[in-house]
Scaffold this motif. Structure first.
Motif, PDB file in Angstrom:
ATOM      1  N   PRO A  36      55.158  34.556  27.561  1.00 57.26           N
ATOM      2  CA  PRO A  36      55.825  35.499  27.175  1.00 57.26           C
ATOM      3  C   PRO A  36      56.098  35.192  25.456  1.00 57.26           C
ATOM      4  O   PRO A  36      56.539  36.063  24.786  1.00 57.26           O
ATOM      5  CB  PRO A  36      57.124  35.843  27.967  1.00 57.26           C
ATOM      6  CG  PRO A  36      56.854  35.263  29.165  1.00 57.26           C
ATOM      7  CD  PRO A  36      56.018  34.082  29.086  1.00 57.26           C
ATOM      8  N   ASP A  37      56.957  34.062  25.384  1.00 55.93           N
ATOM      9  CA  ASP A  37      57.748  33.754  24.154  1.00 55.93           C
ATOM     10  C   ASP A  37      56.774  32.734  23.394  1.00 55.93           C
ATOM     11  O   ASP A  37      56.140  31.780  23.774  1.00 55.93           O
ATOM     12  CB  ASP A  37      58.924  33.256  24.449  1.00 55.93           C
ATOM     13  CG  ASP A  37      59.893  34.551  25.065  1.00 55.93           C
ATOM     14  OD1 ASP A  37      59.777  35.703  24.477  1.00 55.93           O
ATOM     15  OD2 ASP A  37      60.594  34.180  26.107  1.00 55.93           O
ATOM     16  N   ARG A  38      57.147  32.710  22.294  1.00 58.62           N
ATOM     17  CA  ARG A  38      56.362  31.639  21.232  1.00 58.62           C
ATOM     18  C   ARG A  38      56.960  30.350  21.597  1.00 58.62           C
ATOM     19  O   ARG A  38      58.001  30.257  21.955  1.00 58.62           O
ATOM     20  CB  ARG A  38      56.517  31.895  19.979  1.00 58.62           C
ATOM     21  CG  ARG A  38      55.973  32.925  19.389  1.00 58.62           C
ATOM     22  CD  ARG A  38      55.649  33.449  17.755  1.00 58.62           C
ATOM     23  NE  ARG A  38      55.115  32.136  17.260  1.00 58.62           N
ATOM     24  CZ  ARG A  38      55.509  31.828  16.183  1.00 58.62           C
ATOM     25  NH1 ARG A  38      56.388  32.570  15.311  1.00 58.62           N
ATOM     26  NH2 ARG A  38      55.112  30.644  15.426  1.00 58.62           N
ATOM     27  N   ASP A  39      56.226  29.256  21.573  1.00 59.75           N
ATOM     28  CA  ASP A  39      56.639  27.845  21.842  1.00 59.75           C
ATOM     29  C   ASP A  39      57.256  27.179  20.355  1.00 59.75           C
ATOM     30  O   ASP A  39      56.471  27.382  19.425  1.00 59.75           O
ATOM     31  CB  ASP A  39      55.388  27.144  22.106  1.00 59.75           C
ATOM     32  CG  ASP A  39      55.686  25.466  22.568  1.00 59.75           C
ATOM     33  OD1 ASP A  39      56.328  24.979  21.917  1.00 59.75           O
ATOM     34  OD2 ASP A  39      55.085  25.295  23.706  1.00 59.75           O
ATOM     35  N   PRO A  40      58.128  26.475  20.473  1.00 52.39           N
ATOM     36  CA  PRO A  40      58.847  25.843  19.308  1.00 52.39           C
ATOM     37  C   PRO A  40      58.044  25.036  18.713  1.00 52.39           C
ATOM     38  O   PRO A  40      58.317  24.568  17.566  1.00 52.39           O
ATOM     39  CB  PRO A  40      60.102  25.451  19.713  1.00 52.39           C
ATOM     40  CG  PRO A  40      60.237  25.338  21.034  1.00 52.39           C
ATOM     41  CD  PRO A  40      59.020  26.377  21.629  1.00 52.39           C
ATOM     42  N   HIS A  41      56.882  24.614  19.317  1.00 56.23           N
ATOM     43  CA  HIS A  41      56.127  23.478  18.764  1.00 56.23           C
ATOM     44  C   HIS A  41      54.869  23.789  18.232  1.00 56.23           C
ATOM     45  O   HIS A  41      53.934  22.994  17.620  1.00 56.23           O
ATOM     46  CB  HIS A  41      55.656  22.564  19.817  1.00 56.23           C
ATOM     47  CG  HIS A  41      57.064  21.659  20.493  1.00 56.23           C
ATOM     48  ND1 HIS A  41      57.829  20.859  19.785  1.00 56.23           N
ATOM     49  CD2 HIS A  41      57.359  21.858  21.801  1.00 56.23           C
ATOM     50  CE1 HIS A  41      58.770  20.313  20.636  1.00 56.23           C
ATOM     51  NE2 HIS A  41      58.624  20.983  21.681  1.00 56.23           N
ATOM     52  N   GLU A  42      54.826  25.124  18.178  1.00 58.44           N
ATOM     53  CA  GLU A  42      53.613  25.896  17.383  1.00 58.44           C
ATOM     54  C   GLU A  42      53.583  25.299  15.752  1.00 58.44           C
ATOM     55  O   GLU A  42      54.772  24.918  15.386  1.00 58.44           O
ATOM     56  CB  GLU A  42      53.645  27.391  17.380  1.00 58.44           C
ATOM     57  CG  GLU A  42      53.301  27.934  18.985  1.00 58.44           C
ATOM     58  CD  GLU A  42      53.596  29.435  18.932  1.00 58.44           C
ATOM     59  OE1 GLU A  42      53.529  29.808  20.110  1.00 58.44           O
ATOM     60  OE2 GLU A  42      53.749  30.069  17.909  1.00 58.44           O
ATOM     61  N   LEU A  43      52.516  25.289  15.239  1.00 62.03           N
ATOM     62  CA  LEU A  43      52.498  25.133  13.857  1.00 62.03           C
ATOM     63  C   LEU A  43      53.225  26.166  13.167  1.00 62.03           C
ATOM     64  O   LEU A  43      53.362  27.308  13.412  1.00 62.03           O
ATOM     65  CB  LEU A  43      51.012  25.062  13.302  1.00 62.03           C
ATOM     66  CG  LEU A  43      49.984  24.208  13.725  1.00 62.03           C
ATOM     67  CD1 LEU A  43      48.833  24.308  13.014  1.00 62.03           C
ATOM     68  CD2 LEU A  43      50.282  22.735  13.596  1.00 62.03           C
ATOM     69  N   ASP A  44      54.129  25.701  12.264  1.00 60.58           N
ATOM     70  CA  ASP A  44      54.907  26.542  11.389  1.00 60.58           C
ATOM     71  C   ASP A  44      54.130  27.071  10.481  1.00 60.58           C
ATOM     72  O   ASP A  44      52.871  26.706  10.038  1.00 60.58           O
ATOM     73  CB  ASP A  44      56.126  25.989  10.762  1.00 60.58           C
ATOM     74  CG  ASP A  44      56.113  24.639   9.927  1.00 60.58           C
ATOM     75  OD1 ASP A  44      54.908  24.558   9.493  1.00 60.58           O
ATOM     76  OD2 ASP A  44      56.762  24.132   9.742  1.00 60.58           O
ATOM     77  N   THR A  45      54.644  27.982   9.200  1.00 61.86           N
ATOM     78  CA  THR A  45      53.837  28.567   8.427  1.00 61.86           C
ATOM     79  C   THR A  45      53.253  27.261   7.269  1.00 61.86           C
ATOM     80  O   THR A  45      52.072  27.508   7.029  1.00 61.86           O
ATOM     81  CB  THR A  45      54.462  29.496   7.440  1.00 61.86           C
ATOM     82  OG1 THR A  45      54.912  30.407   8.303  1.00 61.86           O
ATOM     83  CG2 THR A  45      53.715  30.356   6.427  1.00 61.86           C
ATOM     84  N   ALA A  46      53.902  26.624   6.931  1.00 66.77           N
ATOM     85  CA  ALA A  46      53.426  25.438   6.271  1.00 66.77           C
ATOM     86  C   ALA A  46      52.509  24.589   6.665  1.00 66.77           C
ATOM     87  O   ALA A  46      51.479  24.449   5.931  1.00 66.77           O
ATOM     88  CB  ALA A  46      54.693  24.552   5.636  1.00 66.77           C
ATOM     89  N   ALA A  47      52.550  24.274   8.261  1.00 66.12           N
ATOM     90  CA  ALA A  47      51.514  23.427   8.542  1.00 66.12           C
ATOM     91  C   ALA A  47      50.214  24.363   8.730  1.00 66.12           C
ATOM     92  O   ALA A  47      49.020  23.925   8.768  1.00 66.12           O
ATOM     93  CB  ALA A  47      52.181  22.993   9.971  1.00 66.12           C
ATOM     94  N   ALA A  48      50.352  25.760   9.145  1.00 67.43           N
ATOM     95  CA  ALA A  48      49.091  26.631   9.253  1.00 67.43           C
ATOM     96  C   ALA A  48      48.464  26.697   8.078  1.00 67.43           C
ATOM     97  O   ALA A  48      47.091  26.593   7.962  1.00 67.43           O
ATOM     98  CB  ALA A  48      49.856  27.880   9.877  1.00 67.43           C
ATOM     99  N   LYS A  49      49.192  26.748   6.772  1.00 65.34           N
ATOM    100  CA  LYS A  49      48.420  26.634   5.551  1.00 65.34           C
ATOM    101  C   LYS A  49      47.819  25.542   5.219  1.00 65.34           C
ATOM    102  O   LYS A  49      46.739  25.389   4.745  1.00 65.34           O
ATOM    103  CB  LYS A  49      49.407  27.114   4.658  1.00 65.34           C
ATOM    104  CG  LYS A  49      49.911  28.736   4.611  1.00 65.34           C
ATOM    105  CD  LYS A  49      50.872  28.716   3.421  1.00 65.34           C
ATOM    106  CE  LYS A  49      51.361  30.118   3.429  1.00 65.34           C
ATOM    107  NZ  LYS A  49      52.477  30.547   2.482  1.00 65.34           N
ATOM    108  N   ASP A  50      48.321  24.350   5.760  1.00 66.39           N
ATOM    109  CA  ASP A  50      47.727  23.131   5.467  1.00 66.39           C
ATOM    110  C   ASP A  50      46.533  22.915   6.285  1.00 66.39           C
ATOM    111  O   ASP A  50      45.317  22.556   5.994  1.00 66.39           O
ATOM    112  CB  ASP A  50      48.646  21.862   6.058  1.00 66.39           C
ATOM    113  CG  ASP A  50      47.887  20.687   5.864  1.00 66.39           C
ATOM    114  OD1 ASP A  50      47.526  19.982   4.740  1.00 66.39           O
ATOM    115  OD2 ASP A  50      47.839  19.791   6.726  1.00 66.39           O
TER     116      ASP A  50
END
Length: 154
Positions: A36-50
């Motif tokens: 149901p909820d996002r995992d705190p270990h998902e890529l953040d915005t900066a890592a996703a852009k990388d």
């Protein structure tokens, strides 16, 4: 758009990123093992852009970059990431889940952010079959309150 030849021995034709496990559905086929909820270990915005920059580095034509999940509409930075990818020169597609966030407003926002493709699933010939496969009664007709797309800041 003209078809471009791409040698898959040289680079991938497509990159599929499971951007989040968050999703209100419980689909039988879910590779992301949605929660149901996002995992705190998902890529953040900066890592996703990388990650997107790494896809751009494959060269022209860049692979198709598909943002999926869970439900990528659960990411508050989704529109920013689509716009970033589009401005970086990659074709971005989105594969959202059939949740109440799948609204005309969200689809327009995804298009305006720069997405060039969208994939949707219909998992049964009747509402009952579809909802049974998705694990949530009413998922076919979106009886829950839809989410509002965030404003793209890119």
């Amino acid at each position: 758009m003209p078809r471009q030849h791409q040698d898959v021995a040289d680079k991938p034709f497509i990159v599929i990123w499971e951007s989040t496990r968050a999703c209100p559905l419980a689909c039988l086929h879910c590779r992301a093992e949605a929660v149901p909820d996002r995992d705190p270990h998902e890529l953040d915005t900066a890592a996703a852009k990388d990650l997107m920059d790494q896809v751009v580095a494959f060269g022209h034509p860049a692979p198709l970059f598909v943002i999926t999940g869970g439900d990528p509409f659960q990411r508050p930075d989704l529109l920013e990431l689509i716009a970033y990818g589009a401005l970086s020169g990659i074709r971005v597609a989105v594969s959202p889940s059939g949740t109440p966030t799948l609204t005309p407003e969200w689809l327009l926002a995804v298009h305006e952010a720069g997405a060039t493709g969208l994939s949707l699933s219909l998992d049964g010939s009747t509402a009952e079959l579809h909802d049974g496969f998705r694990g949530v009664p009413g998922s076919t007709d979106g009886r829950s309150t839809p989410g509002t797309p965030p404003v793209c800041s890119a």
